[in-house]
Design a protein around this motif. Structure first.
Motif, PDB file in Angstrom:
ATOM      1  N   GLU A  16      21.208 -18.761 -62.020  1.00 57.64           N
ATOM      2  CA  GLU A  16      21.405 -18.855 -60.871  1.00 57.64           C
ATOM      3  C   GLU A  16      22.861 -18.396 -60.324  1.00 57.64           C
ATOM      4  O   GLU A  16      23.327 -18.077 -60.664  1.00 57.64           O
ATOM      5  CB  GLU A  16      21.577 -20.748 -61.410  1.00 57.64           C
ATOM      6  CG  GLU A  16      20.653 -21.169 -61.917  1.00 57.64           C
ATOM      7  CD  GLU A  16      21.075 -22.383 -62.057  1.00 57.64           C
ATOM      8  OE1 GLU A  16      22.064 -23.159 -61.018  1.00 57.64           O
ATOM      9  OE2 GLU A  16      20.609 -23.286 -62.575  1.00 57.64           O
ATOM     10  N   ARG A  20      24.830 -25.222 -60.818  1.00 56.96           N
ATOM     11  CA  ARG A  20      24.490 -26.507 -60.643  1.00 56.96           C
ATOM     12  C   ARG A  20      25.404 -27.543 -60.326  1.00 56.96           C
ATOM     13  O   ARG A  20      26.721 -27.286 -61.928  1.00 56.96           O
ATOM     14  CB  ARG A  20      23.298 -26.632 -62.080  1.00 56.96           C
ATOM     15  CG  ARG A  20      22.461 -27.876 -61.713  1.00 56.96           C
ATOM     16  CD  ARG A  20      21.985 -28.158 -62.910  1.00 56.96           C
ATOM     17  NE  ARG A  20      20.504 -27.643 -63.035  1.00 56.96           N
ATOM     18  CZ  ARG A  20      19.779 -27.523 -63.161  1.00 56.96           C
ATOM     19  NH1 ARG A  20      19.583 -27.996 -64.583  1.00 56.96           N
ATOM     20  NH2 ARG A  20      18.720 -27.157 -62.986  1.00 56.96           N
ATOM     21  N   MET A  21      25.329 -28.436 -59.422  1.00 61.91           N
ATOM     22  CA  MET A  21      26.225 -29.530 -59.143  1.00 61.91           C
ATOM     23  C   MET A  21      25.611 -31.071 -60.033  1.00 61.91           C
ATOM     24  O   MET A  21      24.652 -31.266 -59.293  1.00 61.91           O
ATOM     25  CB  MET A  21      26.350 -29.779 -57.757  1.00 61.91           C
ATOM     26  CG  MET A  21      27.573 -29.802 -57.430  1.00 61.91           C
ATOM     27  SD  MET A  21      27.267 -29.877 -54.943  1.00 61.91           S
ATOM     28  CE  MET A  21      26.286 -31.761 -55.545  1.00 61.91           C
ATOM     29  N   ARG A  22      26.346 -31.045 -60.292  1.00 59.69           N
ATOM     30  CA  ARG A  22      26.629 -32.879 -61.364  1.00 59.69           C
ATOM     31  C   ARG A  22      27.321 -33.965 -60.574  1.00 59.69           C
ATOM     32  O   ARG A  22      28.372 -33.689 -60.109  1.00 59.69           O
ATOM     33  CB  ARG A  22      27.116 -32.722 -62.693  1.00 59.69           C
ATOM     34  CG  ARG A  22      26.546 -31.021 -63.562  1.00 59.69           C
ATOM     35  CD  ARG A  22      25.481 -31.976 -65.083  1.00 59.69           C
ATOM     36  NE  ARG A  22      24.764 -30.710 -65.638  1.00 59.69           N
ATOM     37  CZ  ARG A  22      23.082 -30.196 -66.129  1.00 59.69           C
ATOM     38  NH1 ARG A  22      23.288 -31.317 -65.290  1.00 59.69           N
ATOM     39  NH2 ARG A  22      23.338 -30.089 -66.291  1.00 59.69           N
ATOM     40  N   MET A  23      26.298 -35.284 -60.031  1.00 56.39           N
ATOM     41  CA  MET A  23      27.087 -35.366 -59.613  1.00 56.39           C
ATOM     42  C   MET A  23      26.454 -37.216 -60.152  1.00 56.39           C
ATOM     43  O   MET A  23      25.300 -36.987 -60.337  1.00 56.39           O
ATOM     44  CB  MET A  23      26.222 -35.609 -57.786  1.00 56.39           C
ATOM     45  CG  MET A  23      27.910 -36.893 -56.744  1.00 56.39           C
ATOM     46  SD  MET A  23      26.743 -36.304 -55.067  1.00 56.39           S
ATOM     47  CE  MET A  23      26.585 -34.325 -54.621  1.00 56.39           C
ATOM     48  N   ASP A  24      26.927 -38.262 -59.689  1.00 56.45           N
ATOM     49  CA  ASP A  24      27.351 -39.906 -60.418  1.00 56.45           C
ATOM     50  C   ASP A  24      26.812 -40.081 -59.491  1.00 56.45           C
ATOM     51  O   ASP A  24      27.257 -40.111 -58.190  1.00 56.45           O
ATOM     52  CB  ASP A  24      29.013 -40.210 -60.472  1.00 56.45           C
ATOM     53  CG  ASP A  24      28.374 -41.193 -61.153  1.00 56.45           C
ATOM     54  OD1 ASP A  24      27.318 -41.734 -61.251  1.00 56.45           O
ATOM     55  OD2 ASP A  24      30.030 -41.805 -61.129  1.00 56.45           O
ATOM     56  N   GLN A  25      25.224 -40.558 -59.588  1.00 58.58           N
ATOM     57  CA  GLN A  25      24.847 -40.944 -58.741  1.00 58.58           C
ATOM     58  C   GLN A  25      24.800 -42.724 -58.412  1.00 58.58           C
ATOM     59  O   GLN A  25      25.152 -42.621 -57.327  1.00 58.58           O
ATOM     60  CB  GLN A  25      23.207 -41.497 -59.398  1.00 58.58           C
ATOM     61  CG  GLN A  25      22.212 -40.464 -59.701  1.00 58.58           C
ATOM     62  CD  GLN A  25      22.284 -39.110 -58.590  1.00 58.58           C
ATOM     63  OE1 GLN A  25      21.658 -39.019 -57.671  1.00 58.58           O
ATOM     64  NE2 GLN A  25      21.989 -38.323 -58.510  1.00 58.58           N
TER      65      GLN A  25
END
Length: 162
Positions: A16, A20-25
């Motif tokens: 990539e 990659r962005m990780r976000m707390d939903q």
């Protein structure tokens, strides 16, 4: 050896150009709800109206306004605000709908349990009423005692006269 770029090769690495962005939903969802709550207030509408009126006067009287073309920047700012507000409001509505769905399911379960409890109690009351028809009532016992007393008095009177 298998080609690493094939789609059917397991374990291939993704390359990539952007991480990659990780976000707390839940955190983002509660931000969206608070944003939607803020935009639905009279205070927000008041301050937004005040800002737009200020911008109009600033551009009309040309007091060093940043807009070269009348109201172009204001239109762009309002469009940008609307383009962010709409998805955030939809996200807040989706979360509220999910909470409503869970609450409705819980209400249905409670209602079904209450209905089952009421049916059970109605059957118990009916069985108690059926059993009570065999039980002597207070009036029945009183009438029986009166009759017995009358018989005893009649016998007592018969013995006294004989």
């Amino acid at each position: 050896m298998a080609d690493k770029n094939r789609l059917d090769t397991p374990g291939r690495r993704r390359t990539e150009w952007m991480p990659r962005m990780r976000m707390d939903q839940d955190a983002f969802g509660s931000f969206a709800e608070s944003f939607a709550r803020l935009m639905g207030t009279a205070g927000f509408l008041f301050w937004m109206t005040l800002l737009i009126v200020f911008w109009f006067f600033w551009n009309i009287f040309d007091l060093g306004a940043p807009d070269r073309w009348p109201f172009a920047f204001l239109t762009l700012a309002l469009s940008l605000q609307a383009s962010y507000a709409a998805p955030l409001i939809l996200l807040a509505q989706n979360r509220q709908e999910a909470r409503d769905r869970v609450s409705l399911e819980h209400d249905r379960e409670v209602s079904a349990q209450s209905r089952a409890d009421m049916d059970f109690l109605a059957r118990e009351i009916a069985s108690l009423r059926m059993r009570m028809s065999d039980v002597a009532t207070r009036d029945f016992i009183r009438s029986e005692l009166r009759e017995l007393l009358a018989e005893l008095q009649a016998e007592d009177d018969g013995e006294k006269s004989a």
